[in-house]
Motif scaffolding. Structure first.
Motif, PDB file in Angstrom:
ATOM      1  N   LYS A  16     -15.606  19.878  29.396  1.00 22.07           N
ATOM      2  CA  LYS A  16     -14.801  19.737  28.193  1.00 22.07           C
ATOM      3  C   LYS A  16     -15.245  20.856  27.176  1.00 22.07           C
ATOM      4  CE  LYS A  16     -12.361  15.321  28.055  1.00 22.07           C
ATOM      5  NZ  LYS A  16     -11.940  14.234  27.400  1.00 22.07           N
ATOM      6  N   ALA A  17     -16.515  20.680  27.353  1.00 22.87           N
ATOM      7  CA  ALA A  17     -17.233  21.542  26.287  1.00 22.87           C
ATOM      8  C   ALA A  17     -17.185  23.188  26.633  1.00 22.87           C
ATOM      9  CB  ALA A  17     -18.931  21.479  26.006  1.00 22.87           C
ATOM     10  N   LEU A  18     -17.339  23.413  27.794  1.00 26.23           N
ATOM     11  CA  LEU A  18     -17.272  24.509  28.353  1.00 26.23           C
ATOM     12  C   LEU A  18     -15.764  25.429  27.976  1.00 26.23           C
ATOM     13  CD1 LEU A  18     -18.538  27.102  29.973  1.00 26.23           C
ATOM     14  CD2 LEU A  18     -17.800  25.977  32.099  1.00 26.23           C
ATOM     15  N   LEU A  19     -14.955  24.363  28.608  1.00 27.15           N
ATOM     16  CA  LEU A  19     -13.416  24.748  28.378  1.00 27.15           C
ATOM     17  C   LEU A  19     -13.119  25.194  26.774  1.00 27.15           C
ATOM     18  CD1 LEU A  19     -11.431  22.516  31.033  1.00 27.15           C
ATOM     19  CD2 LEU A  19     -11.821  25.039  30.980  1.00 27.15           C
ATOM     20  N   ALA A  20     -13.727  24.121  26.001  1.00 23.60           N
ATOM     21  CA  ALA A  20     -13.458  24.268  24.412  1.00 23.60           C
ATOM     22  C   ALA A  20     -14.113  25.777  24.002  1.00 23.60           C
ATOM     23  CB  ALA A  20     -14.073  23.235  23.567  1.00 23.60           C
ATOM     24  N   VAL A  21     -15.178  26.250  24.682  1.00 25.44           N
ATOM     25  CA  VAL A  21     -15.862  27.569  24.088  1.00 25.44           C
ATOM     26  C   VAL A  21     -15.085  28.461  24.567  1.00 25.44           C
ATOM     27  CG1 VAL A  21     -17.767  28.876  24.601  1.00 25.44           C
ATOM     28  CG2 VAL A  21     -18.320  26.426  24.206  1.00 25.44           C
ATOM     29  N   LEU A  22     -14.574  28.420  26.064  1.00 23.00           N
ATOM     30  CA  LEU A  22     -13.676  29.579  26.578  1.00 23.00           C
ATOM     31  C   LEU A  22     -12.361  29.593  25.668  1.00 23.00           C
ATOM     32  CD1 LEU A  22     -14.226  29.015  30.271  1.00 23.00           C
ATOM     33  CD2 LEU A  22     -15.031  30.887  28.979  1.00 23.00           C
ATOM     34  N   LEU A  23     -12.012  28.420  25.308  1.00 22.69           N
ATOM     35  CA  LEU A  23     -10.735  28.595  24.370  1.00 22.69           C
ATOM     36  C   LEU A  23     -10.866  29.188  23.060  1.00 22.69           C
ATOM     37  CD1 LEU A  23      -7.763  27.557  24.339  1.00 22.69           C
ATOM     38  CD2 LEU A  23      -8.634  25.422  23.065  1.00 22.69           C
ATOM     39  N   LEU A  24     -12.055  29.027  22.543  1.00 22.00           N
ATOM     40  CA  LEU A  24     -12.304  29.650  21.198  1.00 22.00           C
ATOM     41  C   LEU A  24     -12.593  31.027  21.392  1.00 22.00           C
ATOM     42  CD1 LEU A  24     -14.655  26.957  19.886  1.00 22.00           C
ATOM     43  CD2 LEU A  24     -12.428  27.613  18.780  1.00 22.00           C
ATOM     44  N   VAL A  25     -13.163  31.627  22.398  1.00 24.09           N
ATOM     45  CA  VAL A  25     -13.531  32.929  22.814  1.00 24.09           C
ATOM     46  C   VAL A  25     -12.116  33.514  23.068  1.00 24.09           C
ATOM     47  CG1 VAL A  25     -14.457  34.532  24.597  1.00 24.09           C
ATOM     48  CG2 VAL A  25     -15.924  32.581  23.600  1.00 24.09           C
ATOM     49  N   ALA A  26     -11.289  32.756  23.836  1.00 19.87           N
ATOM     50  CA  ALA A  26      -9.571  33.419  24.001  1.00 19.87           C
ATOM     51  C   ALA A  26      -9.126  33.687  22.683  1.00 19.87           C
ATOM     52  CB  ALA A  26      -9.029  32.694  24.965  1.00 19.87           C
ATOM     53  N   VAL A  27      -9.166  32.670  21.604  1.00 19.67           N
ATOM     54  CA  VAL A  27      -8.388  32.642  20.334  1.00 19.67           C
ATOM     55  C   VAL A  27      -9.028  33.993  19.570  1.00 19.67           C
ATOM     56  CG1 VAL A  27      -8.224  31.668  18.244  1.00 19.67           C
ATOM     57  CG2 VAL A  27      -7.816  30.588  20.340  1.00 19.67           C
ATOM     58  N   PHE A  28     -10.253  34.082  19.705  1.00 14.89           N
ATOM     59  CA  PHE A  28     -11.134  35.100  18.842  1.00 14.89           C
ATOM     60  C   PHE A  28     -10.776  36.445  19.368  1.00 14.89           C
ATOM     61  CE2 PHE A  28     -14.678  38.087  18.862  1.00 14.89           C
ATOM     62  CZ  PHE A  28     -14.829  38.101  17.331  1.00 14.89           C
ATOM     63  N   PHE A  29     -10.575  36.868  20.697  1.00 12.31           N
ATOM     64  CA  PHE A  29     -10.211  37.832  21.125  1.00 12.31           C
ATOM     65  C   PHE A  29      -8.608  38.031  20.874  1.00 12.31           C
ATOM     66  CE2 PHE A  29     -14.336  37.873  23.763  1.00 12.31           C
ATOM     67  CZ  PHE A  29     -14.886  39.085  23.140  1.00 12.31           C
ATOM     68  N   LEU A  30      -8.090  37.401  21.029  1.00 11.95           N
ATOM     69  CA  LEU A  30      -6.491  37.503  20.657  1.00 11.95           C
ATOM     70  C   LEU A  30      -6.295  38.074  19.095  1.00 11.95           C
ATOM     71  CD1 LEU A  30      -3.343  36.992  21.608  1.00 11.95           C
ATOM     72  CD2 LEU A  30      -3.713  34.834  20.541  1.00 11.95           C
ATOM     73  N   LEU A  31      -7.076  37.178  18.504  1.00 15.43           N
ATOM     74  CA  LEU A  31      -7.074  37.510  16.969  1.00 15.43           C
ATOM     75  C   LEU A  31      -7.289  39.085  16.946  1.00 15.43           C
ATOM     76  CD1 LEU A  31      -8.348  34.518  15.065  1.00 15.43           C
ATOM     77  CD2 LEU A  31      -5.819  35.621  15.034  1.00 15.43           C
ATOM     78  N   MET A  32      -8.609  39.425  17.235  1.00 11.23           N
ATOM     79  CA  MET A  32      -9.172  40.772  17.287  1.00 11.23           C
ATOM     80  C   MET A  32      -8.341  41.871  17.802  1.00 11.23           C
ATOM     81  SD  MET A  32     -11.809  40.794  15.258  1.00 11.23           S
ATOM     82  CE  MET A  32     -12.815  39.655  14.499  1.00 11.23           C
ATOM     83  N   GLU A  33      -7.872  41.686  18.865  1.00 12.98           N
ATOM     84  CA  GLU A  33      -7.225  42.578  19.725  1.00 12.98           C
ATOM     85  C   GLU A  33      -5.669  42.788  19.385  1.00 12.98           C
ATOM     86  OE1 GLU A  33      -8.426  44.941  21.762  1.00 12.98           O
ATOM     87  OE2 GLU A  33     -10.286  44.188  21.484  1.00 12.98           O
ATOM     88  N   VAL A  34      -4.951  41.588  18.789  1.00 15.06           N
ATOM     89  CA  VAL A  34      -3.532  41.863  18.650  1.00 15.06           C
ATOM     90  C   VAL A  34      -3.105  41.425  17.245  1.00 15.06           C
ATOM     91  CG1 VAL A  34      -1.364  40.626  19.401  1.00 15.06           C
ATOM     92  CG2 VAL A  34      -2.929  41.040  20.928  1.00 15.06           C
ATOM     93  N   VAL A  35      -3.744  40.192  16.402  1.00 19.66           N
ATOM     94  CA  VAL A  35      -3.095  40.061  15.317  1.00 19.66           C
ATOM     95  C   VAL A  35      -3.646  40.786  14.245  1.00 19.66           C
ATOM     96  CG1 VAL A  35      -3.013  38.160  13.807  1.00 19.66           C
ATOM     97  CG2 VAL A  35      -2.918  37.672  16.334  1.00 19.66           C
TER      98      VAL A  35
END
Length: 50
Positions: A16-35
């Motif tokens: 769960k901790a690993l998936l939570a970190v991966l989810l945070l990284v994915a949201v970060f890159f989505l914000l930086m690249e698209v939003v």
């Protein structure tokens, strides 16, 4: 909100901790690249009047 996400992630605590970190990284890159680039085109940075 975070509790909801934590309860719905599969696996034991380490997974769960690993998936939570991966989810945070994915949201970060989505914000930086698209939003943020899309929002920056809407901002009036060049319309400066002194």
């Amino acid at each position: 909100m975070y509790g909801f996400i934590w309860r719905h992630l599969p696996g034991p605590r380490a997974v769960k901790a690993l998936l939570a970190v991966l989810l945070l990284v994915a949201v970060f890159f989505l914000l930086m690249e698209v939003v943020y680039p899309w929002v920056s085109t809407l901002m009036p940075y060049n319309d400066v009047a002194v």
